[in-house]
Motif scaffolding. Sequence first.
Motif, PDB file in Angstrom:
ATOM      1  N   TYR A 276       0.838  -1.202   0.000  1.00  0.00           N
ATOM      2  CA  TYR A 276       0.000   0.000   0.000  1.00  0.00           C
ATOM      3  C   TYR A 276       0.874   1.254   0.000  1.00  0.00           C
ATOM      4  O   TYR A 276       0.531   2.264   0.621  1.00  0.00           O
ATOM      5  N   ASP A 277       2.005   1.182  -0.693  1.00  0.00           N
ATOM      6  CA  ASP A 277       2.905   2.332  -0.728  1.00  0.00           C
ATOM      7  C   ASP A 277       2.285   3.523  -1.445  1.00  0.00           C
ATOM      8  O   ASP A 277       2.563   4.681  -1.101  1.00  0.00           O
ATOM      9  N   ALA A 278       1.457   3.241  -2.465  1.00  0.00           N
ATOM     10  CA  ALA A 278       0.878   4.342  -3.238  1.00  0.00           C
ATOM     11  C   ALA A 278      -0.197   5.088  -2.461  1.00  0.00           C
ATOM     12  O   ALA A 278      -0.498   6.248  -2.772  1.00  0.00           O
ATOM     13  N   ILE A 279      -0.795   4.445  -1.473  1.00  0.00           N
ATOM     14  CA  ILE A 279      -1.865   5.105  -0.711  1.00  0.00           C
ATOM     15  C   ILE A 279      -1.294   6.180   0.201  1.00  0.00           C
ATOM     16  O   ILE A 279      -1.837   7.286   0.313  1.00  0.00           O
ATOM     17  N   GLU A 422      -8.598 -12.557   7.304  1.00  0.00           N
ATOM     18  CA  GLU A 422      -7.511 -12.823   6.379  1.00  0.00           C
ATOM     19  C   GLU A 422      -6.805 -11.520   6.015  1.00  0.00           C
ATOM     20  O   GLU A 422      -7.428 -10.477   5.882  1.00  0.00           O
ATOM     21  N   GLY A 423      -5.504 -11.626   5.840  1.00  0.00           N
ATOM     22  CA  GLY A 423      -4.712 -10.455   5.481  1.00  0.00           C
ATOM     23  C   GLY A 423      -3.383 -10.451   6.208  1.00  0.00           C
ATOM     24  O   GLY A 423      -3.273 -10.940   7.338  1.00  0.00           O
ATOM     25  N   LYS A 424      -2.377  -9.892   5.542  1.00  0.00           N
ATOM     26  CA  LYS A 424      -1.038  -9.855   6.117  1.00  0.00           C
ATOM     27  C   LYS A 424      -0.772  -8.593   6.921  1.00  0.00           C
ATOM     28  O   LYS A 424       0.153  -8.568   7.725  1.00  0.00           O
ATOM     29  N   SER A 425      -1.547  -7.555   6.664  1.00  0.00           N
ATOM     30  CA  SER A 425      -1.315  -6.286   7.340  1.00  0.00           C
ATOM     31  C   SER A 425      -2.644  -5.694   7.779  1.00  0.00           C
ATOM     32  O   SER A 425      -3.728  -6.201   7.444  1.00  0.00           O
ATOM     33  N   PHE A 426      -2.554  -4.605   8.526  1.00  0.00           N
ATOM     34  CA  PHE A 426      -3.750  -3.932   9.016  1.00  0.00           C
ATOM     35  C   PHE A 426      -4.606  -3.427   7.858  1.00  0.00           C
ATOM     36  O   PHE A 426      -5.834  -3.629   7.832  1.00  0.00           O
ATOM     37  N   LEU A 427      -4.000  -2.787   6.880  1.00  0.00           N
ATOM     38  CA  LEU A 427      -4.762  -2.258   5.749  1.00  0.00           C
ATOM     39  C   LEU A 427      -5.340  -3.378   4.894  1.00  0.00           C
ATOM     40  O   LEU A 427      -6.449  -3.245   4.351  1.00  0.00           O
ATOM     41  N   ASN A 428      -4.607  -4.477   4.765  1.00  0.00           N
ATOM     42  CA  ASN A 428      -5.122  -5.597   3.978  1.00  0.00           C
ATOM     43  C   ASN A 428      -6.365  -6.196   4.635  1.00  0.00           C
ATOM     44  O   ASN A 428      -7.362  -6.515   3.960  1.00  0.00           O
TER      45      ASN A 428
END
Length: 442
Positions: A276-279, A422-428
């Motif tokens: 999520y670098d672009a966010i 499911e997800g690897k990070s908080f934003l995911n």
Amino acid sequence: MSGTFEVTKAEETGDEDTPSSSNSSSSTSGNNGMQLKASSALRVIVPAELQGVAYIKVITQKDQEDLCTAQLNLMGHGPNITAQVGVWQKTLEFAQNVLFCKELFAQLAREAIQLQAPIPHVVIGNQIRATLLPNIQLIISLCHSTTFDSSQPAPINDHDHVLEHSLHQLLREVHYKNSHHPFPHPASAPLGPTKKRMLAGPMAADRETLLDMTKSQTILEQIIAQAQHIFMRKRTQYVLDTLARDVKDPQIVSHWNAMNSPTMSCVKINIVTHGYDAIGRTSLVIHVKERSLKCICRDGRVMRLSYEPQELRDLILCQINSHQISCLISLARCMSWTVLSNSNHLGVGKVEPLGNASSCLLASPNSDRMIAVQIRCDPQIDVKVYIARSPRQDFFPSPLVPEKLWENLGGTFKEVRFDKIEGKSFLNKMEFLMASLTSNTA
């Protein structure tokens, strides 16, 4: 300290067949079998106090534990000094090194006594003790040995090459200033004034500027300043590395500037979420000085921190929470969710020991779902997510609330088991959660 020495003519050696001459010749033979004569036409006799090996050892110590060590002399690193030989040039070089170390230590001892420090410096024998920070001491020792050990000493584990290089650079600058005085202009003017002081009159310098020109630091003050900076930089590196190791989401990336001054370093910190670098990303620059830190945030705020590591840790944790909330808001807008409210300094609940609590309230595109996010640092980063539905499923008319339109207010918030999403990070995970709640209302 007297540097007197005596030069005499070397006496002729005896017959080469004698045992003494054979031993001396064998001691100077090389690996290829060729014999090298170590005899010289001159013989130099130096006093006993100028014989042997001498160096100045600088140690930064915390609670009887050595943090970093550096050594100063004219011959290079202390343990790598070769044994004194009979050649008169080597004899004078070693005597000059001993004289240099003793005179330098005497100068530092005089400065330590004259300086008015908050905690007085202590000079005992061949050792100077100065306080850098609370529980952090700087020890400057004069080491002089008149015996030579042929065995190679063990390397120093805590030897700091950066501190040693900066101290050698300091001595070179002092020597250059003492030997290169500015020429007077005009030629009849007295020696001594610098170019800035000579231009002070034509440039109409004020009193404060003139006082700044007269200020100068002693050698001991500069050594203390460099030692303080070395310790502050090590402490900052430790705090950043510890946070980068403990906090897996988001990622903390530190970029240290390779070109630094002896008393100030610069590090740029980027806080990003993988994928999520672009966010959004959070950047800040930290200037590491002698006894303080200067932090410049992305929004232009400038914060000055003391030497306590808790203040830097508190700042980084606050930046992490702010990064998570700002990226969540950007992600919600990309998914057509409405941001109802957000706060980087939540005033509800117990007070965190470090960092601040942050929160955000989101509404679905149809306004029938709401998500409340709360991020706390107690002591690790803890994320709690709550959801509420509208219309309410448990609404029953009553004499006080007879109309059915009140069911659109929404029900109570229910906590989501965020670690099971499911997800690897908080934003995911938040992306999956918002997508599932949006699809259910379609």
